[in-house]
Design an enzyme around this catalytic site. Structure first.
Site, PDB file in Angstrom:
ATOM      1  N   LYS A  80       0.788  -1.169   0.116  1.00 14.93           N
ATOM      2  CA  LYS A  80      -0.005  -0.292   0.131  1.00 14.93           C
ATOM      3  C   LYS A  80       0.842   1.336  -0.159  1.00 14.93           C
ATOM      4  CE  LYS A  80      -2.299  -1.375   3.810  1.00 14.93           C
ATOM      5  NZ  LYS A  80      -1.805  -2.678   3.823  1.00 14.93           N
ATOM      6  N   THR A  81       1.794   1.251   0.877  1.00 14.33           N
ATOM      7  CA  THR A  81       2.663   2.306   0.844  1.00 14.33           C
ATOM      8  C   THR A  81       3.549   2.731  -0.432  1.00 14.33           C
ATOM      9  OG1 THR A  81       3.207   2.153   3.309  1.00 14.33           O
ATOM     10  CG2 THR A  81       4.665   3.728   2.053  1.00 14.33           C
ATOM     11  N   ASP A 125      -1.589   6.871   6.232  1.00 14.49           N
ATOM     12  CA  ASP A 125      -1.361   5.547   6.571  1.00 14.49           C
ATOM     13  C   ASP A 125      -2.469   5.207   7.847  1.00 14.49           C
ATOM     14  OD1 ASP A 125      -0.744   2.862   6.551  1.00 14.49           O
ATOM     15  OD2 ASP A 125       1.108   2.938   7.345  1.00 14.49           O
ATOM     16  N   THR A 174      -5.792  -1.343   6.936  1.00 15.58           N
ATOM     17  CA  THR A 174      -5.729  -2.939   7.021  1.00 15.58           C
ATOM     18  C   THR A 174      -7.132  -3.252   7.518  1.00 15.58           C
ATOM     19  OG1 THR A 174      -5.150  -2.708   9.241  1.00 15.58           O
ATOM     20  CG2 THR A 174      -3.249  -3.268   7.502  1.00 15.58           C
ATOM     21  N   ARG A 233       6.629  -8.046   1.600  1.00 15.38           N
ATOM     22  CA  ARG A 233       7.781  -7.539   2.557  1.00 15.38           C
ATOM     23  C   ARG A 233       8.445  -8.859   3.532  1.00 15.38           C
ATOM     24  NH1 ARG A 233       4.613  -4.156   6.901  1.00 15.38           N
ATOM     25  NH2 ARG A 233       4.441  -2.698   5.423  1.00 15.38           N
TER      26      ARG A 233
END
Length: 362
Positions: A80-81, A125, A174, A233
Site C-alpha cells: 500500500k505504501t 497510513d 488494514t 515484505r
C-alpha cells in the site's frame, strides 16, 4: 547476481548506489525502502489493481488535473505504501506522508492540509485510526478543497473558510470496515490488495536478489517464496536472512539446501509458520484440547499481548485453514493437529474430531 555487462540508466545507477549505501550502513528500513518498485511497470502481481490504477493516473495526466482520491486496503506488507509512492512518482508531484494515529485533532489535519501545494499527494497510513473531528474536516477538504478553521470557543466562535489547492489523498487501511461510510464514499478509486501467489513472490525474490547482488538458484528462490506467507515484505526479509546464512555458513550461493537450513534456523517452517504461530497452535491443541478458547486466554498462554495474537498470528492461521474463529472461541482444525504431527481427539472412540469447526457458525 546482476550481470556486469548490462547497461544501467542514470536513475537505476542512483537507485543501486542508495541501496548499496543503506546496506553498508546496516539500515534495514532503508534497504527495505530501496527494494520497493518505483513505477507501476516494476510492480509484480496485483494485476487488476495495477491496470485500474494505471487508467486513473493516465486519465488525470491527460486532463492535467490531480487524480481522484485513492483508498488502498488489505493486510500489512502487500504494497500500500509502495503504491502511494508510485502514484506521486507517476504524477511527478511531491508525496506528503502521515498516519491516522498522528492526527489526533482537527487542527493537526488543518496544518497538514494548509501546507499542501497544487497537485500534491497526501498519504495517510492507517486512516481508519484518525480522530472523528479530523475525519469530519477531511470530508470537506476532499470534496470542496476547503477547510473551516474555528477561531474561539462557545457562542463567540467563528469559522474561517480556508481554501486549499487541489490534491490527491491516498488512504491506506488494514481494516476498511472501520472507515465511516461518508469517508469511504469520497474516494474516487478504491482497491483491495490480495495476497500474492507463490510464482509472483518467486519473481519478487529474484528481483530483490538482483538488486542486493545475491546469487541464488531457482529452487532456492522458490523455497523462500513458498515460506513468505503471500507477502512481499516477508519475502524480502527472509531473502536477506538467507543471504546472511549463505555468506557465513556456505559459499554465498542461495541453493535449496541453504535456504532450507537458513529458514529452519530462523524458525520459519515449510508452511511459513513462525515461532508465534506454532506456539498458538501448540497451546490451543495440547493445552486446551483444540478449543474453543478465547483470544485473551490464548494470548496469556503464549505470553503475548492480545492484539499481537489477534492481528499478527491469527489471520495467517485462519487463512491457512489451521484455526477457526467461532462464537465460542478459537478452534483448532484437523489440519492444525496434523501440522503438529498429532491425531485430533475423538468423541467416544468415534471417527469425528472432538471439535469440528465446520459445525459452528461464524
Amino acid at each position: 547476481m546482476s550481470d556486469p555487462d548490462v547497461q544501467l540508466s542514470a536513475a537505476e545507477e542512483a537507485h543501486l548506489e542508495r541501496l548499496t549505501a543503506a546496506e553498508a550502513e546496516g539500515d534495514e528500513r532503508a534497504v527495505e525502502a530501496a527494494l520497493r518498485p518505483r513505477t507501476l511497470d516494476e510492480v509484480i502481481g496485483q494485476g487488476r489493481v495495477r491496470a485500474q490504477l494505471g487508467l486513473v493516473l493516465e486519465a488525470a495526466r491527460r486532463r492535467e488535473r490531480a487524480p481522484d482520491h485513492v483508498l488502498l486496503s488489505g493486510p500489512p506488507g502487500l504494497g500500500k505504501t509502495t503504491l502511494a509512492m508510485i502514484i506521486a512518482s507517476e504524477m511527478t508531484t511531491p508525496l506528503r506522508l502521515t498516519s491516522g494515529p498522528a492526527i489526533t485533532h482537527a487542527g493537526d489535519l488543518a496544518a497538514i492540509l494548509s501546507g499542501l501545494n497544487d497537485g500534491d499527494v497526501l498519504f495517510v497510513d492507517e486512516i481508519h485510526r484518525m480522530s472523528r473531528p479530523a475525519e469530519e474536516m477531511l470530508y470537506l477538504a476532499m470534496e470542496d478543497f476547503r477547510v473551516d478553521v474555528v477561531i474561539g470557543k462557545g457562542p463567540g466562535a467563528t469559522a474561517i473558510p480556508l481554501e486549499i489547492p487541489p490534491f490527491t489523498l491516498v488512504g491506506a487501511t488494514t481494516r476498511a470496515g472501520l472507515l465511516p461510510g461518508p469517508l469511504r464514499d469520497r474516494f474516487g478509486f478504491t482497491a483491495h490488495l490480495e495476497f500474492y501467489e507463490a510464482h509472483e513472490l518467486d519473481e519478487i525474490v529474484g528481483r530483490s536478489a538482483g538488486l542486493l547482488g545475491v546469487e541464488l538458484t531457482d529452487s532456492g528462490s522458490a523455497e523462500i517464496a513458498s515460506r513468505s506467507r503471500g507477502t512481499p515484505r516477508i519475502a524480502n526479509r527472509l531473502l536477506r536472512r538467507v543471504r546472511d546464512y549463505a555468506q557465513v555458513r556456505a559459499d554465498g550461493v542461495v541453493t535449496l539446501d541453504v535456504a532450507r537450513k537458513a529458514l529452519d534456523l530462523y524458525e520459519v517452517d515449510e508452511s511459513g509458520l513462525d515461532r508465534l504461530d506454532r506456539a498458538v497452535l501448540d497451546v490451543l491443541c495440547r493445552r486446551f484440547g483444540g478449543g474453543p478458547v478465547g483470544i485473551s486466554t490464548l494470548a496469556v498462554a503464549v505470553g503475548e499481548e492480545r492484539e499481537t495474537v489477534e492481528e499478527v498470528a491469527e489471520p495467517f492461521l485462519v487463512r491457512s485453514g489451521l484455526l477457526a474463529r467461532t462464537p465460542r472461541g478459537r478452534v483448532a482444525t484437523r489440519a492444525a493437529w496434523e501440522h503438529l504431527g498429532e491425531a485430533p481427539p475423538r468423541d467416544d472412540g468415534g471417527d469425528a474430531p472432538l471439535f469440528d469447526p465446520s459445525s459452528l457458525e461464524e
